[in-house]
Design a protein around this motif. Structure first.
Motif, PDB file in Angstrom:
ATOM      1  N   ASP A  42       0.672  -1.061   0.080  1.00 25.04           N
ATOM      2  CA  ASP A  42      -0.043   0.024  -0.050  1.00 25.04           C
ATOM      3  C   ASP A  42       0.972   1.303  -0.016  1.00 25.04           C
ATOM      4  O   ASP A  42       0.634   2.158  -0.820  1.00 25.04           O
ATOM      5  CB  ASP A  42      -0.934  -0.086   1.240  1.00 25.04           C
ATOM      6  CG  ASP A  42      -2.172  -0.994   1.006  1.00 25.04           C
ATOM      7  OD1 ASP A  42      -2.427  -1.355  -0.225  1.00 25.04           O
ATOM      8  OD2 ASP A  42      -2.943  -1.205   2.075  1.00 25.04           O
ATOM      9  N   GLN A  43       1.887   1.316   0.725  1.00 24.27           N
ATOM     10  CA  GLN A  43       2.925   2.304   0.830  1.00 24.27           C
ATOM     11  C   GLN A  43       3.609   2.496  -0.601  1.00 24.27           C
ATOM     12  O   GLN A  43       3.598   3.663  -0.913  1.00 24.27           O
ATOM     13  CB  GLN A  43       3.958   2.228   2.080  1.00 24.27           C
ATOM     14  CG  GLN A  43       3.441   2.640   3.378  1.00 24.27           C
ATOM     15  CD  GLN A  43       2.624   3.800   3.503  1.00 24.27           C
ATOM     16  OE1 GLN A  43       3.302   4.975   3.240  1.00 24.27           O
ATOM     17  NE2 GLN A  43       1.627   3.642   4.064  1.00 24.27           N
ATOM     18  N   GLU A  44       3.938   1.507  -1.198  1.00 27.80           N
ATOM     19  CA  GLU A  44       4.604   1.501  -2.462  1.00 27.80           C
ATOM     20  C   GLU A  44       3.760   2.064  -3.560  1.00 27.80           C
ATOM     21  O   GLU A  44       3.988   2.886  -4.135  1.00 27.80           O
ATOM     22  CB  GLU A  44       5.077   0.281  -2.989  1.00 27.80           C
ATOM     23  CG  GLU A  44       6.307  -0.474  -2.021  1.00 27.80           C
ATOM     24  CD  GLU A  44       6.498  -1.894  -2.397  1.00 27.80           C
ATOM     25  OE1 GLU A  44       7.421  -2.312  -1.781  1.00 27.80           O
ATOM     26  OE2 GLU A  44       5.736  -2.482  -3.069  1.00 27.80           O
ATOM     27  N   LYS A  46       1.144   4.117  -2.909  1.00 24.23           N
ATOM     28  CA  LYS A  46       1.273   5.609  -2.418  1.00 24.23           C
ATOM     29  C   LYS A  46       2.487   6.463  -3.036  1.00 24.23           C
ATOM     30  O   LYS A  46       2.101   7.491  -3.599  1.00 24.23           O
ATOM     31  CB  LYS A  46       1.061   5.892  -1.176  1.00 24.23           C
ATOM     32  CG  LYS A  46       0.922   7.191  -0.665  1.00 24.23           C
ATOM     33  CD  LYS A  46       0.734   7.320   1.034  1.00 24.23           C
ATOM     34  CE  LYS A  46       0.748   8.634   1.357  1.00 24.23           C
ATOM     35  NZ  LYS A  46       0.704   8.758   2.876  1.00 24.23           N
ATOM     36  N   ARG A  47       3.562   5.958  -2.850  1.00 23.08           N
ATOM     37  CA  ARG A  47       4.848   6.447  -3.375  1.00 23.08           C
ATOM     38  C   ARG A  47       4.736   6.574  -4.795  1.00 23.08           C
ATOM     39  O   ARG A  47       5.435   7.717  -5.843  1.00 23.08           O
ATOM     40  CB  ARG A  47       6.149   5.976  -3.011  1.00 23.08           C
ATOM     41  CG  ARG A  47       6.443   5.949  -1.281  1.00 23.08           C
ATOM     42  CD  ARG A  47       7.791   5.429  -1.032  1.00 23.08           C
ATOM     43  NE  ARG A  47       8.029   4.197  -1.113  1.00 23.08           N
ATOM     44  CZ  ARG A  47       7.764   3.138  -0.427  1.00 23.08           C
ATOM     45  NH1 ARG A  47       7.436   3.653   0.985  1.00 23.08           N
ATOM     46  NH2 ARG A  47       7.764   2.015  -0.406  1.00 23.08           N
TER      47      ARG A  47
END
Length: 313
Positions: A42-44, A46-47
């Protein structure tokens, strides 16, 4: 994203046409052999979104004979086929395009474009067009793979300083304080003197000039806040807010440390002691001059590196 107990066999990026896949891969921390972690993925995502180059980002785990692959599929925003400028008269189109990081042939990036608009506005501010507005539009080409980027400018009118004032002066006359400033209102002879133009470099200079004026008149606690600058169709207003604080008179001058002569001899070098005798107001410039005079006095006796540190109390 489905989970699996085994480590992934590889990470892939699909959908890039203009951009190098490494642009995406550099934002991905999951590596071959890692077990899929939903929070990390999920963070990837977002980035990747925050790069600003994509209109869609999808991620999936795909089962293949070699194992499970983590696949990111992106949809690039249109390619900027060319850049045009509309509505500009006071700033040349080539100068506007030159300050932009968005270039023809690149992928449209809204974040980068926002920075470009700020730079264009700075160009106009330097020419006195503080009410200028900059917008943009994209004219799509057939197929949607590329578009023309059009920078739309409303220059407004050139503004001059219509008001400069000191806010908070009570013990000293605001008009006397204002006399220390280089910024001034536009007048009939401004075309000769160059006054009435807001020059950014003069704002800090004038703030320091106000502080120095007060410090030379006993106001050791003077504070000068950031000026309040407003822009209207009538012109530019610049207000310097100040807090004067208490006003101090000279009471006594003492010498301490490594003294090479008597107090009486040292007093012949300085002027603050004379001011103290007359109960005059503290004066920063006089203190700085005394500091220099004492350093030179010591240097005459071979103490070239004598350190003189005045301490107002």
């Amino acid at each position: 994203v489905a989970s699996t107990g085994a480590g992934i066999a590889g990470v892939e990026v699909r959908g890039t046409k203009i951009l190098d896949p490494d642009v995406v891969l550099m934002r991905i921390t999951t590596r071959k052999g890692d077990r899929p972690d939903a929070a990390a993925i999920d963070q990837e995502v977002k980035r990747i979104w925050e790069l600003g180059y994509f209109s869609d980002v999808k991620v999936d785990l795909q089962q293949r004979p070699e194992g499970v692959f983590l696949v990111y599929t992106v949809t690039e925003k249109p390619r900027v086929e060319n850049i045009a400028v509309e509505g500009n008269k006071e700033v040349d189109s080539d100068d506007i395009i030159a300050v932009m990081n968005t270039k023809s042939g690149s992928v449209l990036n809204e974040s980068l474009l926002a920075d470009d608009i700020t730079k264009i506005l700075d160009l106009y501010r330097k020419k006195g067009f503080y009410l200028a507005k900059v917008d943009h539009r994209t004219d799509g080409r057939q197929g949607g793979a590329s578009s023309a980027l059009v920078i739309v400018i409303n220059e407004g009118k050139k503004l001059y300083i219509s008001n400069v004032d000191i806010e908070g002066a009570s013990q000293l006359k605001a008009s006397d304080v204002k006399g220390q400033l280089l910024l001034s209102e536009r007048s009939m002879i401004s075309w000769i003197t160059g006054t009435g133009v807001l020059k950014e470099e003069l704002i800090e200079r004038d703030s320091s000039a106000i502080a120095a004026y007060y410090l030379d008149r006993g106001f050791m606690d003077i504070t000068v806040a950031a000026p309040k600058i407003s822009y209207t169709d009538d012109g530019i207003s610049v207000i310097f807010p100040i807090h004067e604080g208490a006003r101090y008179t000279m009471d006594n001058v003492k010498f301490s440390g490594d003294l090479i002569d008597s107090d009486e001899r040292l007093r012949t070098v300085t002027t603050l002691d004379d001011m103290a005798a007359k109960k005059e107001y503290f004066n920063l410039s006089a203190m700085q001059a005394d500091t220099k005079a004492l350093a030179e006095f010591y240097a005459d006796f071979g103490y070239a590196f004598a350190d003189v540190n005045p301490r107002p109390q």
